[in-house]
Design an enzyme around this catalytic site. Structure first.
Site, PDB file in Angstrom:
ATOM      1  N   HIS A   3      65.705  70.237 -49.111  1.00 23.42           N
ATOM      2  CA  HIS A   3      64.862  71.101 -48.567  1.00 23.42           C
ATOM      3  C   HIS A   3      65.442  72.454 -49.185  1.00 23.42           C
ATOM      4  O   HIS A   3      64.654  73.544 -49.056  1.00 23.42           O
ATOM      5  CB  HIS A   3      65.013  71.400 -47.007  1.00 23.42           C
ATOM      6  CG  HIS A   3      66.296  72.047 -46.436  1.00 23.42           C
ATOM      7  ND1 HIS A   3      66.324  73.186 -46.142  1.00 23.42           N
ATOM      8  CD2 HIS A   3      67.371  71.328 -46.292  1.00 23.42           C
ATOM      9  CE1 HIS A   3      67.629  73.308 -45.619  1.00 23.42           C
ATOM     10  NE2 HIS A   3      68.077  72.205 -45.634  1.00 23.42           N
TER      11      HIS A   3
ATOM     12  N   CYS B 288      73.035  78.109 -40.911  1.00 23.54           N
ATOM     13  CA  CYS B 288      73.805  77.329 -40.137  1.00 23.54           C
ATOM     14  C   CYS B 288      74.595  78.203 -38.859  1.00 23.54           C
ATOM     15  O   CYS B 288      75.233  77.668 -38.011  1.00 23.54           O
ATOM     16  CB  CYS B 288      74.522  76.171 -40.575  1.00 23.54           C
ATOM     17  SG  CYS B 288      73.701  75.135 -41.658  1.00 23.54           S
TER      18      CYS B 288
END
Length: 392
Positions: A199, A325
Site C-alpha cells: 500500500h 503507526c
C-alpha cells in the site's frame, strides 16, 4: 482534497484494482486446490511473485508474501534471532526505526536478547563505522531501515551490509518506504532480509513481502499452519491482494526513474517555497539525493503541529505529524528526538509526502494555506508574541 500523506498510504492505481477484480468473484479458487479454479489462483500468485522479484532484480524463489510490512519485520527479526540464538544473543538496530522494528527488538529483549540501538546524527544518518564498532562476538543480526518514514533520510545500506557480511552477520532492512521508490538490488547491496508493503506503492492494504537471500533462507515460519508460501508462511493466500501487489510492482518498475526525478524536483520546490515565504521554518532530515524523493518534513516554530493539521484538514489538505503507526500518541516523535530536536521542536514539525500525481499547483495552494494558518496560530501564541517584542 490535496493529499500529502503518501508515506502513510497511497491511493490504489486503477490498473491495480482492475487486475485484482476478477480474483474476488470469477477466479476465487484456493491456490492450494488441485482443480482448474485453484490453478488459476496459483498461476496469478506466481506472476505476482515474478513481478515483485523483477523490481528487486532478484529471483522469484526469494520472495515470500505476507500481510504487510509489520509482519515481514517481525518474521525477519524474531525468527532470525531464534534460529541463531545458539551462536549469540546480540542484535544491532538504530534509534529511528519504525515501531514494527523497535518494538520487536524490545520484545526480544524481554526474552533475554541484547539489543544495541545506535544513535543517529542531526540529519538522521547512522554511519557504517558506528555499526562496525557496535559489533560483538555474539552479534547475530543487524537491522537498519533503508529510508526513514518520517524524515526521509536514506541510510548507507550497501556499506552497512558489506560490514555485516565481512563479520558473517545477517543483514535485514525495513525497506517499506524505499521499495518501489528507489532502485534496490539486494545482492549488490548485501541485503539478506528485506521487508516491503504494497500500500506504499499504490497497491492494496493487507499484503507485503519478505525477501530472503540464500543465507537467510533457513529461517522458519512465524505463522504456523499449512504449507503455503513453500512451507514458509501458513494461511490461505490473499490472492486478490497479491495480484494487486504484483501489478503495483510492475508499474513501479516501469516508472521508477521518471517518478524519482519528478517527485524530487517538486519536493525541493515545495521546501524552498515554504522556507522562503514562511519565517521561522526549518527542515528535518537529509537533503538532495540522500532524501526520499517525495518526503518533506518541516518544522514551524511557535506552531503546534496537531492544531496546524486540523486547520489544513479544514482547508482540504491532508498531511501528518509523523508515522501513521504512532498517530494519536501523546509522545513526541522518537525520530525527531533522535536527531536532536527538543520536545517543543518535535511537536511543531509536519510531514508532507508527495505522490506521482502531486502537482505544482497543489503545492502552491498548500503553501498559501500554510502561510495563512501558521500566522493565525502564531497570533495566539504567547511565546511568539514575546519573541517579537524582544526582537522587534
Amino acid at each position: 482534497m490535496i493529499y500529502l500523506d503518501n508515506a502513510a498510504t497511497t491511493q490504489m492505481k486503477q490498473e491495480v484494482l482492475d487486475e485484482m477484480m476478477p480474483y474476488f468473484r470469477e477466479y476465487y479458487g484456493n491456490a492450494s486446490a488441485v482443480y482448474e479454479l485453484g490453478n488459476k489462483s496459483k498461476y496469478a500468485i506466481d506472476v505476482a511473485r515474478d513481478r515483485a522479484a523483477a523490481l528487486l532484480h532478484t529471483k522469484a524463489e526469494r520472495i515470500f508474501f505476507t500481510s504487510g510490512g509489520s509482519e515481514s519485520d517481525n518474521w525477519a527479526i524474531i525468527k532470525t534471532a531464534q534460529m541463531l540464538k545458539g551462536k549469540g544473543h546480540h542484535l544491532i538496530t538504530t534509534a529511528i526505526e519504525h515501531p514494527a522494528v523497535i518494538n520487536t527488538m524490545k520484545a526480544l529483549e524481554d526474552e533475554g536478547f541484547e539489543v544495541t540501538f545506535l544513535p543517529v546524527d542531526e540529519k538522521g544518518f547512522v554511519t557504517p563505522e558506528q555499526v562496525e564498532e557496535a559489533i560483538r562476538d555474539d552479534t547475530i543480526l543487524i537491522s537498519v531501515m533503508f529510508a526513514n518514514n518520517e524524515i526521509g533520510t536514506i541510510e548507507p545500506i550497501e556499506e552497512i551490509g558489506c560490514i555485516a557480511h565481512e563479520h558473517g552477520i545477517l543483514f535485514h532492512t525495513d525497506a517499506v518506504q524505499a521499495f518501489g521508490q528507489l532502485p534496490i538490488d539486494p545482492d549488490q547491496m548485501n541485503i539478506d532480509l528485506l521487508s516491503a508493503s504494497a500500500h506504499k506503492i499504490y497497491g492494496p492494504k493487507g499484503v507485503g513481502l519478505l525477501y530472503l537471500s540464500p543465507k537467510a533462507s533457513r529461517i522458519r515460519s512465524l505463522i504456523h499452519g499449512g504449507g503455503q508460501e513453500r512451507n514458509k508462511r501458513a494461511g490461505t493466500e490473499n490472492v486478490p491482494g497479491i495480484v494487486g501487489f504484483g501489478k503495483a510492482c510492475e508499474l513501479a518498475a516501469s516508472t521508477i526513474n521518471e517518478r524519482m526525478q519528478q517527485e524530487s524536483s517538486l519536493r525541493d520546490y515545495f521546501i524552498k517555497k515554504v522556507l522562503d515565504e514562511i519565517p521561522f521554518t526549518y527542515v528535518n532530515g537529509a537533503s538532495g539525493d540522500d532524501r526520499l524523493p517525495g518526503n518533506a518534513n518541516i518544522g514551524f516554530k511557535f506552531v503546534e503541529a496537531e492544531s496546524e493539521l486540523i486547520m489544513l484538514d479544514q482547508k482540504g489538505i491532508a498531511a501528518s505529524s509523523g508515522s501513521a503507526c504512532t498517530a494519536g500518541s501523546i509522545d513526541p516523535s522518537h525520530v525527531l528526538l533522535a536527531i536532536g530536536r527538543d520536545e517543543t521542536e518535535a511537536r511543531e514539525s509536519l510531514r508532507f509526502t508527495l505522490s506521482d500525481a502531486t502537482t505544482k499547483e497543489e503545492l502552491d495552494k498548500t503553501v498559501d494555506v500554510l502561510k495563512e494558518t501558521v500566522e493565525m496560530l502564531r497570533s495566539t501564541n504567547l511565546f511568539y508574541q514575546d519573541y517579537l517584542e524582544k526582537n522587534g
